[in-house]
Design a protein around this motif. Structure first.
Motif, short mmCIF file in Angstrom:
data_model
loop_
_atom_site.label_atom_id
_atom_site.label_comp_id
_atom_site.label_asym_id
_atom_site.label_seq_id
_atom_site.Cartn_x
_atom_site.Cartn_y
_atom_site.Cartn_z
N LEU A 7 3.53 -15.98 12.26
CA LEU A 7 4.17 -15.34 13.41
C LEU A 7 3.49 -14.02 13.73
N SER A 8 2.98 -13.35 12.69
CA SER A 8 2.31 -12.07 12.90
C SER A 8 1.42 -11.78 11.70
N LEU A 9 0.22 -11.25 12.00
CA LEU A 9 -0.73 -10.77 11.00
C LEU A 9 -0.85 -9.27 11.22
N ARG A 10 -0.63 -8.46 10.15
CA ARG A 10 -0.44 -7.02 10.35
C ARG A 10 -1.20 -6.21 9.30
N VAL A 11 -1.76 -5.10 9.75
CA VAL A 11 -2.38 -4.12 8.86
C VAL A 11 -1.97 -2.73 9.35
N GLY A 12 -2.13 -1.73 8.47
CA GLY A 12 -1.73 -0.39 8.90
C GLY A 12 -2.46 0.71 8.15
N PRO A 13 -2.70 1.83 8.82
CA PRO A 13 -3.30 3.00 8.18
C PRO A 13 -2.24 3.82 7.47
N VAL A 14 -2.67 4.80 6.73
CA VAL A 14 -1.74 5.76 6.14
C VAL A 14 -1.29 6.73 7.23
N GLU A 89 5.32 -5.77 5.97
CA GLU A 89 4.65 -7.01 5.61
C GLU A 89 3.30 -7.16 6.32
N ASN A 90 2.37 -7.82 5.62
CA ASN A 90 1.11 -8.24 6.22
C ASN A 90 1.25 -9.57 6.94
N LEU A 91 2.07 -10.46 6.35
CA LEU A 91 2.25 -11.80 6.90
C LEU A 91 3.72 -12.01 7.23
N SER A 92 3.98 -12.51 8.43
CA SER A 92 5.33 -12.90 8.83
C SER A 92 5.30 -14.38 9.19
N THR A 93 6.24 -15.14 8.62
CA THR A 93 6.36 -16.56 8.92
C THR A 93 7.82 -16.94 9.01
N ALA A 94 8.09 -18.13 9.52
CA ALA A 94 9.41 -18.74 9.45
C ALA A 94 9.26 -20.10 8.79
N GLY A 95 10.13 -20.39 7.83
CA GLY A 95 10.08 -21.68 7.17
C GLY A 95 9.72 -21.61 5.70
N LEU A 96 9.63 -20.41 5.15
CA LEU A 96 9.27 -20.24 3.74
C LEU A 96 10.01 -19.02 3.22
N THR A 97 10.85 -19.20 2.20
CA THR A 97 11.60 -18.09 1.65
C THR A 97 11.41 -18.00 0.14
N GLU A 98 12.08 -17.03 -0.47
CA GLU A 98 11.99 -16.82 -1.91
C GLU A 98 12.49 -18.02 -2.70
N ASN A 99 13.33 -18.83 -2.10
CA ASN A 99 13.79 -20.05 -2.77
C ASN A 99 12.72 -21.13 -2.80
N ASP A 100 11.79 -21.08 -1.87
CA ASP A 100 10.77 -22.12 -1.74
C ASP A 100 9.47 -21.81 -2.47
N VAL A 101 9.19 -20.53 -2.63
CA VAL A 101 7.88 -20.08 -3.13
C VAL A 101 7.99 -19.75 -4.61
N ALA A 102 6.97 -20.16 -5.38
CA ALA A 102 6.99 -19.94 -6.82
C ALA A 102 5.73 -19.21 -7.28
N ILE A 103 5.85 -18.55 -8.41
CA ILE A 103 4.70 -17.91 -9.04
C ILE A 103 3.61 -18.96 -9.28
N GLY A 104 2.39 -18.60 -8.92
CA GLY A 104 1.27 -19.50 -9.10
C GLY A 104 1.02 -20.45 -7.94
N ASP A 105 1.88 -20.42 -6.92
CA ASP A 105 1.59 -21.23 -5.73
C ASP A 105 0.31 -20.72 -5.07
N VAL A 106 -0.60 -21.63 -4.76
CA VAL A 106 -1.89 -21.29 -4.17
C VAL A 106 -1.92 -21.79 -2.73
#
Length: 233
Positions: A7-14, A89-106
């Motif tokens: 949904l959005s790709l984001r970067v920012g300065p200090v 955040e750097n990455l914003s999406t819809a359809g993926l939450t903390e319940n879906d994502v696991a450590i080591g997912d590539v």
């Protein structure tokens, strides 16, 4: 394989943050071009405190956009909730939450490859950003924290790219499960032992679990959550 669009790709300065003008990179801006992603993050993305923020284990921050509606119910229609980027955040999406994502997912992201390394531990900079003294603690207690990636293969990422799941090594160890042990069921020794042995989890998080097993005490969260300069994210 299904591609989850960005949904959005984001970067920012200090830039100065809040009344104290603390140097921070939490305010990130949408980019419409290809951005290089190295092992320490996106080109042009900076941190005000590099000892506590960023680095190889926290190279990319991902925050689910569906949480925004939940936050609006909790705290009202805050201006920051009108578009992605409120949580740094750097990455914003819809359809993926903390319940879906696991450590080591590539995941493949553009020509880069990234791996889920840890959840986010919110810090007081969120309080300053939202103008709400309890925001960091609210994020922590809600479980709506987002997560970080390490970069396995540097590459270029464009806004039109999406995330494609490539591999799952420990799908049972979701971000939500680890959050629950750290903050809701903090003395579950079996679960803490599992976290301490989870080799794809960032070493600092494995250390948290190991220390808690040894000491039988919960670490002090006040500095991180309430605004002392020694705190980190």
């Amino acid at each position: 394989m299904t591609v989850l669009p960005l949904l959005s790709l984001r970067v920012g300065p200090v830039a100065p943050l809040g009344a104290r003008g603390t140097p921070s990179g939490i305010a990130k801006f949408e980019v419409q071009r290809a951005v290089e992603l190295s092992q320490t993050g996106f080109s042009g993305d900076m941190q005000g405190d590099t000892a506590k923020h960023g680095g190889p284990e926290k190279a990319v921050h991902h925050y689910p956009h569906e949480h925004y509606a939940e936050w609006a119910q909790d705290i009202g229609q805050h201006p920051l909730l009108s578009s992605p980027g409120a949580f740094g955040e750097n990455l914003s999406t819809a359809g993926l939450t903390e319940n879906d994502v696991a450590i080591g997912d590539v995941f493949r992201l553009g020509s880069a490859i990234v791996e889920v390394s840890q959840g986010r531990q919110p810090c007081w900079r969120l309080n300053e950003r939202f103008g709400r003294k309890t925001m960091a603690r609210d994020v922590q207690s809600s479980g709506r924290t987002g997560w970080y990636y390490r970069v396995l293969q540097p590459g270029n990422v464009e806004p039109r790219n999406g995330l494609t799941l490539v591999e799952r090594s420990t799908p049972e160890w979701s971000i939500a499960r680890i959050w629950r042990i750290f903050y809701i069921d903090p003395f579950n020794r079996d679960e803490l032992a599992g976290i301490a042995a989870l080799d794809r989890l960032a070493s600092s998080w494995r250390d948290y679990a190991a220390r808690r097993l040894q000491s039988g005490r919960i670490e002090d969260w006040a500095k991180r959550l309430e605004g002392h300069e020694a705190a980190g994210d």
